[in-house]
Design a protein around this motif. Structure first.
Motif, PDB file in Angstrom:
ATOM      1  N   VAL A 533      39.918  47.393  39.846  1.00 28.06           N
ATOM      2  CA  VAL A 533      40.662  48.492  39.229  1.00 28.06           C
ATOM      3  C   VAL A 533      39.647  49.412  38.567  1.00 28.06           C
ATOM      4  O   VAL A 533      38.789  48.951  37.805  1.00 28.06           O
ATOM      5  N   ILE A 534      39.728  50.702  38.869  1.00 31.30           N
ATOM      6  CA  ILE A 534      38.851  51.702  38.252  1.00 31.30           C
ATOM      7  C   ILE A 534      39.666  52.404  37.175  1.00 31.30           C
ATOM      8  O   ILE A 534      40.699  53.008  37.463  1.00 31.30           O
ATOM      9  N   ASP A 554      30.348  53.110  50.003  1.00 31.55           N
ATOM     10  CA  ASP A 554      30.201  52.132  51.074  1.00 31.55           C
ATOM     11  C   ASP A 554      30.958  50.846  50.728  1.00 31.55           C
ATOM     12  O   ASP A 554      30.853  50.338  49.609  1.00 31.55           O
ATOM     13  N   GLY A 555      31.700  50.338  51.678  1.00 32.58           N
ATOM     14  CA  GLY A 555      32.401  49.072  51.483  1.00 32.58           C
ATOM     15  C   GLY A 555      33.813  49.208  50.958  1.00 32.58           C
ATOM     16  O   GLY A 555      34.525  48.207  50.859  1.00 32.58           O
ATOM     17  N   VAL A 556      34.240  50.429  50.621  1.00 35.09           N
ATOM     18  CA  VAL A 556      35.613  50.638  50.141  1.00 35.09           C
ATOM     19  C   VAL A 556      36.545  50.728  51.342  1.00 35.09           C
ATOM     20  O   VAL A 556      36.348  51.550  52.237  1.00 35.09           O
ATOM     21  N   GLY A 557      37.568  49.869  51.327  1.00 32.63           N
ATOM     22  CA  GLY A 557      38.519  49.880  52.431  1.00 32.63           C
ATOM     23  C   GLY A 557      39.801  50.633  52.111  1.00 32.63           C
ATOM     24  O   GLY A 557      40.342  51.337  52.951  1.00 32.63           O
ATOM     25  N   LEU A 558      40.305  50.463  50.900  1.00 29.22           N
ATOM     26  CA  LEU A 558      41.568  51.094  50.522  1.00 29.22           C
ATOM     27  C   LEU A 558      41.501  51.540  49.069  1.00 29.22           C
ATOM     28  O   LEU A 558      41.001  50.801  48.216  1.00 29.22           O
ATOM     29  N   VAL A 559      41.992  52.731  48.792  1.00 32.03           N
ATOM     30  CA  VAL A 559      42.101  53.232  47.422  1.00 32.03           C
ATOM     31  C   VAL A 559      43.538  53.699  47.210  1.00 32.03           C
ATOM     32  O   VAL A 559      44.035  54.553  47.948  1.00 32.03           O
ATOM     33  N   TYR A 680      43.172  51.572  42.420  1.00 36.04           N
ATOM     34  CA  TYR A 680      43.211  50.175  42.845  1.00 36.04           C
ATOM     35  C   TYR A 680      42.463  50.100  44.173  1.00 36.04           C
ATOM     36  O   TYR A 680      42.865  50.734  45.154  1.00 36.04           O
ATOM     37  N   VAL A 681      41.372  49.345  44.175  1.00 35.12           N
ATOM     38  CA  VAL A 681      40.432  49.388  45.289  1.00 35.12           C
ATOM     39  C   VAL A 681      40.341  48.029  45.956  1.00 35.12           C
ATOM     40  O   VAL A 681      40.150  47.003  45.279  1.00 35.12           O
ATOM     41  N   ASN A 682      40.447  48.015  47.306  1.00 33.90           N
ATOM     42  CA  ASN A 682      40.207  46.816  48.097  1.00 33.90           C
ATOM     43  C   ASN A 682      38.962  47.005  48.949  1.00 33.90           C
ATOM     44  O   ASN A 682      38.667  48.123  49.405  1.00 33.90           O
ATOM     45  N   ALA A 683      38.246  45.914  49.158  1.00 36.46           N
ATOM     46  CA  ALA A 683      37.026  45.966  49.955  1.00 36.46           C
ATOM     47  C   ALA A 683      37.365  46.102  51.442  1.00 36.46           C
ATOM     48  O   ALA A 683      38.388  45.601  51.918  1.00 36.46           O
ATOM     49  N   ALA A 684      36.486  46.790  52.164  1.00 38.49           N
ATOM     50  CA  ALA A 684      36.634  46.894  53.612  1.00 38.49           C
ATOM     51  C   ALA A 684      36.292  45.551  54.255  1.00 38.49           C
ATOM     52  O   ALA A 684      35.576  44.731  53.666  1.00 38.49           O
ATOM     53  N   VAL A 706      34.015  55.736  32.937  1.00 31.59           N
ATOM     54  CA  VAL A 706      34.805  54.997  33.917  1.00 31.59           C
ATOM     55  C   VAL A 706      34.226  53.599  34.101  1.00 31.59           C
ATOM     56  O   VAL A 706      33.015  53.420  34.188  1.00 31.59           O
ATOM     57  N   GLN A 707      35.128  52.601  34.153  1.00 22.51           N
ATOM     58  CA  GLN A 707      34.712  51.215  34.281  1.00 22.51           C
ATOM     59  C   GLN A 707      35.285  50.589  35.558  1.00 22.51           C
ATOM     60  O   GLN A 707      36.386  50.926  35.992  1.00 22.51           O
ATOM     61  N   VAL A 708      34.508  49.674  36.133  1.00 23.17           N
ATOM     62  CA  VAL A 708      34.963  48.894  37.280  1.00 23.17           C
ATOM     63  C   VAL A 708      35.386  47.526  36.756  1.00 23.17           C
ATOM     64  O   VAL A 708      34.592  46.817  36.137  1.00 23.17           O
ATOM     65  N   ARG A 709      36.631  47.135  37.011  1.00 30.13           N
ATOM     66  CA  ARG A 709      37.134  45.868  36.489  1.00 30.13           C
ATOM     67  C   ARG A 709      37.743  45.048  37.616  1.00 30.13           C
ATOM     68  O   ARG A 709      38.520  45.569  38.425  1.00 30.13           O
ATOM     69  N   ASP A 710      37.399  43.767  37.630  1.00 31.39           N
ATOM     70  CA  ASP A 710      38.095  42.857  38.537  1.00 31.39           C
ATOM     71  C   ASP A 710      39.200  42.146  37.771  1.00 31.39           C
ATOM     72  O   ASP A 710      39.508  42.507  36.627  1.00 31.39           O
TER      73      ASP A 710
END
Length: 855
Positions: A533-534, A554-559, A680-684, A706-710
């Motif tokens: 989650v960004i 790179d590596g982002v599949g879905l946003v 909401y980001v999923n990996a490719a 901005v923070q990247v959170r799992d």
């Protein structure tokens, strides 16, 4: 009698000192909160009144933003020219003020405040009303120049010539600092960056012809009200919002009011705890003093003093104590307010302590609280004193009547306790949050009163259990300490009650917070399906530029984007509900697991559709297929059809009050210009989570806000938010413990005086000094642990009932923090040891012969 009362007061001033400290603490928090809030309010009243234009024209906004949407409301800057033509206008200018900016230095470190205050970008239009003045450098010229306020520059070591990156809603751009401005009034804690008007319009608003307001100055002889009426008539009274300087200042103060109210309520909470616990201390002190002065009071009765005179004598003594404690507490409150003002300075809000406001309400309230507390606390002991018989002068006996009051306590405690238990049971069975919360509050008050009333009845059975091991561990010393605690149940119960109140509060809030934490963890596990989650650090929206950068990583599949917007919904039952709705991209199902009662994500996010929580829908007569009018920010409205009903338990976190959400296309159609609040980001396929996280953090390095959170980070974020509430509770506990320690010290000190002859006899038959100290410490420990056990038992009941209220909001998990409870019990034993140090030392130093001869 007056002379005798004054001499008695002065004779016992040492014994009354600790009670005076309780009054002092109570009054200090009351006075401190009043002085601080009055000072801050006066300061900001002056600030807003001195900087507001005679009339301000702003875009019409019918909906309040409970959650920031990132949309900046604008009006045409050309309106200023029309306003200048209005009769009575001396000047009119277009203003540009945008909050929620992020400004970073050359190391990508944020320059703005970290305390929650905003970073504001504004057009440089200096007037005599400006809150700042240019103190070095020159005014900004062109899109690459800016001014910075001196406090931010000093705090972040920014100098003229340095380059800053401004991250604004339309996008990022770099500027060079060409000047420093200094506040001429109070700085509310914000960071200010100034641009020339053209740059502010294009770079902050994305609209060369836009403005956020029109500031209008009145010609000489024209009142603000007259000017407002004329400008409104010229532009259309229902087209824009028009405010006079006074109305604008009042509106600004209201926006700040939430922050000030939080501080005020926290202070009032501390004052309430101090007052409540202080009452127990004073009641206990006076009860013991009167018991010890039985012969003295009997002599007064024998000499002709009637019951009323004796009662009046004790109450006058109490009022003298209240007067002294209130005076000292008022002085301490002034010091406390000064400390809070200094603390605000450290947080970036500079308030001049020399302009501290001490209105007549503050001292009046301080003395009313101080005198009222002592009068109420001393009234029952005073009545008991009036009942002393003249015959008591012939024997060293305590006031009679121990049996009957305990029986009365049993009856009263049972009645109040039954009412409290019924209220708590009603709370657990309630189906509406409002009624459950009301019953919870009633139940908490009644059960607390019942426990205080019935506390002495519980002394013997509970302390026999708590002190059962004392004889085996400490021999005769342990047995005597246990029996000393059992000797006067009324006194032991009153002493323990002070500690009980604080620990009951902590126990209840600990259960509630642990349950909230576990519930949120379960909901996050159940609902959140995204890899990452960004989000902005302070949950403010971020510009589209961030979304574009994340999509290109790179590596982002879905946003999937998420936004919030204020809406007003007109429901079939006639209610108009203002709330915050969410909006999402169509592929929401791939990053979230939402339980639908009817419909699905496709029907919820389709054009012209919305989703709603089933309970909210049922309460207002809404079904799938119902059409509801929805008003959006900016004046647009739409008829949206209910496409899906959700189970709010699983939708929590993605929906808001009412569970309203719809597609982003719907939001863009009716309220364009908002910003994303979360991605909401999923990996490719083929990209690991670690790889994607590293790539995202590298991409977002230029955006420090901005923070990247799992999943784990998201849980920790929730835990940290809940922890803030716990810190407040622990602070209240600290205050309660301080006063409770004073109460235990007072009780033991007076008990030592009362048992002087007994202690002397024990020493004479061989009790060592060390054994005597141990006996008093053990007595103190068992009293403190008794208070802790009662408080925690009560707190657990409150906590479980509070969780039932939370369950109505979807937080269904119950968690008991056993570690905290065990730690509190151990801490209570330590408190007992600390409280007994001075009384035990004093007892061990008594002269044996003098003690035996004591009367």
């Amino acid at each position: 009698m007056l002379k005798a009362t004054l001499r008695s007061f002065l004779a016992h001033k040492g014994r009354l000192l600790l009670s005076a400290l309780a009054v002092l603490l109570s009054v200090a928090f009351v006075a401190g909160s009043l002085i601080f809030s009055d000072t801050v309010s006066r300061t900001f009243d002056r600030l807003f009144a001195s900087t507001a234009a005679d009339v301000t024209v702003s875009p019409k906004e019918d909906l309040d933003e409970a959650v920031p949407s990132g949309r900046t409301a604008t009006l045409p800057a050309a309106l200023a020219a029309r306003v200048r033509q209005v009769d009575g206008v001396a000047a009119a200018r277009a203003e540009v003020d945008v909050d929620g900016l992020t400004v970073a230095d050359e190391d990508n470190e944020p320059v703005g405040p970290t305390t929650g205050a905003p970073t504001l970008g504004t057009a440089w239009n200096p007037t005599e009303r400006s809150p700042v003045e240019l103190t070095s450098g020159h005014a900004p010229r062109g899109p690459a120049q800016a001014l910075l306020d001196s406090e931010t520059a000093g705090r972040k070591d920014v100098r003229i010539g340095d380059t800053l990156t401004v991250i604004a809603p339309p996008g990022s751009f770099e500027v060079r600092v060409v000047g420093i401005v200094t506040f001429t009034t109070t700085n509310p804690g914000a960071a200010l960056v100034f641009f020339d008007t053209r740059t502010a319009q294009t770079k902050l608003l994305g609209s060369p012809g836009g403005a956020t307001s029109i500031a209008v100055d009145a010609a000489e002889g024209v009142s603000d009200a007259q000017l407002k009426q004329r400008v409104a008539a010229a532009l259309g009274a229902h087209t824009y919002d028009f405010r006079t300087a006074g109305e604008q200042a009042e509106s600004d103060v209201e926006q700040l009011g939430g922050f000030l109210d939080v501080i005020k309520y926290v202070m009032v909470g501390f004052a309430g705890i101090a007052v409540l616990v202080g009452v127990f201390l004073i009641v206990n002190t006076y009860s013991m003093l009167i018991a010890q002065r039985t012969r003295e009071l009997g002599l007064l009765r024998a000499l002709g003093a009637d019951r009323r005179q004796v009662r009046r004598s004790v109450l006058v003594e109490a009022l003298l104590l209240g007067l002294v404690g209130s005076t000292l507490g008022l002085a301490a409150g002034i010091g406390l307010a000064a400390g809070l003002i200094e603390l605000m300075g450290l947080l970036g809000m500079n308030i001049d302590a020399g302009e501290m406001v001490i209105g007549w309400v503050t001292p009046v309230t301080a003395y009313v609280v101080g005198l009222g507390v002592t009068f109420v606390a001393a009234y029952l002991p005073a009545r008991r004193a009036a009942g002393v018989s003249p015959m008591a002068a012939l024997a060293d006996a305590e006031v009679a009547g121990v049996g009957r009051p305990l029986r009365m306590r049993a009856v009263a405690g049972a009645i109040v306790g039954a009412a409290g238990a019924a209220a708590l049971a009603g709370c657990a069975a309630a189906t509406r949050t409002s009624s459950a919360a009301s019953l919870l509050g009633l139940g908490v008050v009644l059960t607390l009163i019942a426990t205080v009333i019935a506390g002495p009845l519980l002394v013997r059975p509970v302390i026999r259990v708590l002190g059962a091991a004392f004889p085996a561990l400490f021999g005769s010393v342990g047995r005597m300490s246990q029996r000393n605690a059992l000797r006067n149940p009324r006194r032991t119960g009153a002493t323990a009650a002070a500690l009980m109140v604080g620990l009951a509060l902590v126990g209840g809030m600990s259960v509630a917070s642990a349950s909230m934490t576990r519930s949120f963890d379960q909901q996050i596990d159940k609902t959140l399906g995204a890899d990452f989650v960004i989000q902005n650090t302070n949950f403010l929206p971020f510009p589209k530029e961030v979304t574009d950068e994340v999509r290109g990583t790179d590596g982002v599949g879905l946003v999937v984007r998420g936004r919030f917007t204020p809406v007003a919904v007109r429901l079939p039952d006639g209610d108009r509900v203002e709330t915050t709705a969410a909006a999402y991209d169509p592929r929401l199902d791939e990053v979230a697991n939402i339980t639908y009662v009817q419909g699905d994500s496709a029907s919820a996010l389709a054009a012209g559709r919305l989703a709603m929580d089933r309970d909210f829908a049922r309460d207002h007569g809404v079904r799938v297929g119902s059409t509801v009018p929805v008003a959006f920010q900016g004046g647009r409205s739409a008829e949206l059809k209910v496409g899906a009903l959700t189970d709010q338990d699983s939708a929590e976190g993605f929906g808001t009050q009412g569970g309203l959400y719809f597609g982003l296309a719907t939001l863009e159609r009716y309220a364009p210009g908002g910003q994303d609040s979360a991605l909401y980001v999923n990996a490719a396929p083929g990209t690991s989570d670690d790889e994607l996280r590293a790539n995202l953090e590298r991409t977002l390095d230029p955006y420090p806000q901005v923070q990247v959170r799992d999943l784990a980070d998201y849980k920790q974020l929730v835990h940290d938010q809940i922890a803030v509430l716990l810190y407040l509770v622990y602070a209240l506990l600290g205050l309660a413990i301080i006063i409770a320690v004073l109460g235990v010290v007072n009780t033991l000190a007076l008990s030592v005086v009362e048992r002087t002859r007994e202690i002397g006899l024990l020493r004479a038959i061989g009790l060592a000094r060390r054994q005597l100290r141990r006996m008093i410490r053990l007595e103190s420990v068992v009293i403190a642990v008794f208070g802790a056990v009662l408080g925690l038992a009560l707190g657990l009941v409150w906590g479980v009932c509070t969780q039932q209220v939370l369950a109505l909001q979807g937080m269904t998990a119950l968690a008991i923090p056993w570690g905290t409870i065990v730690a509190v019990v151990i801490g209570s034993a330590v408190v007992g040891v600390v409280a007994a140090l001075l009384p035990a030392l004093r007892a061990s130093r008594m002269n044996v012969l003098a003690a035996i001869a004591h009367e």
